[in-house]
Design a protein around this motif. Sequence first.
Motif, mmCIF file in Angstrom:
data_model
loop_
_atom_site.group_PDB
_atom_site.id
_atom_site.type_symbol
_atom_site.label_atom_id
_atom_site.label_comp_id
_atom_site.label_asym_id
_atom_site.label_seq_id
_atom_site.Cartn_x
_atom_site.Cartn_y
_atom_site.Cartn_z
ATOM 1 N N HIS A 180 34.265 45.203 47.854
ATOM 2 C CA HIS A 180 33.929 46.375 47.445
ATOM 3 C C HIS A 180 33.565 46.136 46.092
ATOM 4 N N LEU A 203 32.009 48.740 42.973
ATOM 5 C CA LEU A 203 32.137 49.992 42.541
ATOM 6 C C LEU A 203 31.540 50.106 41.332
ATOM 7 N N PHE A 247 36.232 44.216 44.154
ATOM 8 C CA PHE A 247 37.728 43.681 44.719
ATOM 9 C C PHE A 247 37.504 43.599 46.350
ATOM 10 N N LEU A 249 39.533 43.935 49.859
ATOM 11 C CA LEU A 249 40.570 44.986 50.516
ATOM 12 C C LEU A 249 40.916 44.204 51.812
ATOM 13 N N ALA A 278 47.387 48.107 53.443
ATOM 14 C CA ALA A 278 46.316 47.754 52.445
ATOM 15 C C ALA A 278 46.748 46.951 51.301
ATOM 16 N N VAL A 279 45.894 45.817 51.117
ATOM 17 C CA VAL A 279 46.547 44.773 50.251
ATOM 18 C C VAL A 279 45.168 44.601 49.120
ATOM 19 N N ILE A 280 45.180 44.754 47.881
ATOM 20 C CA ILE A 280 43.922 44.396 47.151
ATOM 21 C C ILE A 280 44.205 42.895 46.439
ATOM 22 N N HIS A 322 47.567 41.438 38.458
ATOM 23 C CA HIS A 322 48.225 41.575 39.660
ATOM 24 C C HIS A 322 47.574 42.391 40.511
ATOM 25 N N GLY A 323 46.314 42.544 40.675
ATOM 26 C CA GLY A 323 45.504 43.306 41.576
ATOM 27 C C GLY A 323 46.065 44.466 41.735
ATOM 28 N N ASN A 324 46.443 45.259 40.286
ATOM 29 C CA ASN A 324 47.222 46.417 40.339
ATOM 30 C C ASN A 324 46.049 47.707 40.255
ATOM 31 N N LEU A 325 45.271 47.898 41.205
ATOM 32 C CA LEU A 325 44.070 48.759 41.486
ATOM 33 C C LEU A 325 44.617 50.122 40.850
ATOM 34 N N LEU A 326 45.741 50.733 41.415
ATOM 35 C CA LEU A 326 46.413 52.044 41.332
ATOM 36 C C LEU A 326 46.788 52.055 39.920
ATOM 37 N N PHE A 341 43.790 52.663 37.740
ATOM 38 C CA PHE A 341 43.196 54.265 37.849
ATOM 39 C C PHE A 341 44.190 55.157 37.262
ATOM 40 N N ARG A 342 45.450 54.945 37.199
ATOM 41 C CA ARG A 342 46.599 56.077 36.706
ATOM 42 C C ARG A 342 46.393 55.709 35.411
#
Lengths: 190, 276
Positions: A107, A109, A122, A124, A135-137, A162-166, A169-170
């Motif tokens: 992806h 973006l 990234f 997915l 689902a793993v990033i 760490h691929g910490n996409l969430l 965003f937060r």
Amino acid sequence: MDKNICQVYEDEIQLLEEEIKLLTEKYEDSQQESTFFSDEEILMSINSLQKEFQGESKGNESPSDLKARLGSLETDLSFLMKFTGIQFRSHSKQTVEKTGNRTVQKHRLSANCHSLSFQLEFQLLEMRNKESVSAVITDLNIVMASGENSDMRKFVSSAGEHGNLLTFFRSLSSYAEWYEHRRCTFLHFK
Amino acid sequence: GVFAHLELLEERAYEAAVKQEEMEQQEEKLARLKTRVQELRLQRDELRAKVDLQQKGQLGKEGAVSNPAQPSARAVLEWKIKSLKAMLQIFYLTGISGKLSKRGVCFCISTAYEGTYLDSFHLDLLTKPEVQIYRHSVPIFIPLQQIAKKYLQTDIRRFLSVLSDHLNAYVGRRYQADQLQEHFSGQIEGTLQRNSLCNLLVFNYNVSSESKTFPFNVRLLYGDPCCSLPTEVVISCTPDAPAPLAEMAAAHSDLFRRVALHKAFRSFGSAGERVD
């Protein structure tokens, strides 16, 4: 003896049907991912479809239904973007791998959260088992366009590690809101 | 005599006819299957060629029947619909997604531990006459009503953000405990005890010193519901344990406070610290 030949044919039929299904999906995914239509083209299509359809009932979805589906998706998306402050400017994806229950997509973006612009890349990986999809990033790459200050750099680099996409965003949401609030305050006092 | 003989002949003729019919049916079936296989092979080969062409970027000029160079208006709209759906799926990755409903909004809070997305939780909100929670899938040990009371009426975003903090922390703690049980079960003695909120963990693990193994008992208390690291770590060893073990206990205690549980155990293996 004949029964065996029948079985061989039946096995091959099953394999061929599966292969056809995967090839069709691959073709359709690739078509979807390599095409782009602008908003004007979308509008033109809506108009031309309504003209074409006068009095037809081919068993296809009516233009008003299609338009309604489109409208509802656009409304939901626009609501989310307004509510979260996260505006997606462009999104492209590429299906890299698709087997029975495993899909890997790349992806790309570009978006902004309030006044902070950024770009993401990234991979997915989605795995489907009987009851759920996991689902793993991986290979997360984050680029902040607005130049980085130390706060931003901190959460961007730890998220990327760490691929910490969430978490990205937060943290971005709350940082951007604070940043926006500060910016407004400054402007107010100017 | 004659009748019996006739009967026998009739029987034999009947059996022969049945066999003949079976054979014919079998041949027909074989022929059908063979034709079907050939049809499918052809279809598969055509698709393969189409996909190859597509990979080489030449499609569109070929004028393939299903996708002419000039796509139909319907195809354009279907493309847009798929594209919007894909973007809505991306919102799932941001942690807050949802859709408008007749009477309000259905939110979906997603959780993740690092790059692995875990559970998602739904909240059906009504917006009139005031914002209220109609339905939800938030577990009972998360203080949803408390958080709602504080934020729901005044700041929905804040409400969702705080709820998301609680949920992500809970899922993160649970994930660490699960990982520990899954990958380090050899080092755990007995069962790992935990409560539903996963903010209290008690277990025993083995540590070795001078080729003797000693059990450590660990009690992890996660005092902050929005944090996935413990606030209190108590490690105790048996009274007959040698002195260096007390130091190790202190070191581990400090480690568990700073590093995720499964990562701490992973570091035991590689650091040469004998834990077995």
